[in-house]
Design an enzyme around this catalytic site. Sequence first.
Site: not given
Length: 332
Positions: A89, A248, A253-254
């Site tokens: 994550c 989100d 980030g991913t």
Amino acid sequence: MRRSFFCIDSHTCGNPVRLVAGGGPLLPHIPIAERRELFVRDHDWVRQALMFEPRGHDIMSGAIIYPAYREDCDFAVIFIEVSGCLPMCGAGTIGLVTAAIEEGLVTPRVPGKLSIETPAGRVDIQYEKPGEFVDSVRMFNVASYLHAADVAVDVPGLGRLVVDIAYGGNYYAVVEPQESWQGLDGMSASAVVDLSRGLREALAPICDPVHPEDERIRGVDHAIWCDALSSGNADGRGAVFYGDKAIDRSPGGTGTSARLAQLHGKGRLKVGDSFRQESLIGTVFEGRIEAEADIGSFKGIKPSVSGWARIIGHNTIFVDDRDPLAHGFQIK
């Protein structure tokens, strides 16, 4: 019995991150990917109690720090999310690093740098701390790649959609504007959630990716809906869907890593290029392609993602067996 958990709550560019600093279950000293499996098998009630309502909510991210098994890492982490124990994550990493450094939970072997053992692999960190607080964190993520390009799928409410499947620590369906989907303008958050659920269900029988180096990482659980900017603040914007109904609040980030891998795999970005990804609330991650990488038989990249986080409080949470909602709940 009443159990207590001491948590440091923060947010990464708007997305909440709960770092469990005390009360997490003791686990044997084995690789963190194996500890993750034991946690899921024996202690998943901890994740549910701390992430689900009434102690958490639909957008909650969390992490528990453990001693590293790898000698080249400062510590290890298990990510606890509303959607499960993810291999990686990005927003959670930026949040936990900020909290761990500012609160003195971790002493880096090299000031300004960390190496973290995650279930997806080693993740290196550089952070800027000019004074008392961490200003920014750059995460050098696991190798990422474009798994499949131009996958056609019939999605309820949209019709035929063409997507790319990319890996950035989790597998994503990457959607760009096309004839059947004109972009994010005018779309509500609930519409993004509904379409993402339909997309995920439609993809399941036709595309089930398995990581070429770790078969425990598999399946398309995330989607990122990408669009052009409405302003000049970044290079693109996107809405990252995960879990049952979460979007989100950060740029992801991913998700940003998967987007970089997709753009590189399609020849639109090269090594050294940056891509600034804007979230639905206007916060920005800067992604950068650091190098090329081989992931099994796939050609991919080594991405980095930079963002910031802020601590918003300390939280001692009780989980009491007398409470009929001790292990939390979700409203479907």
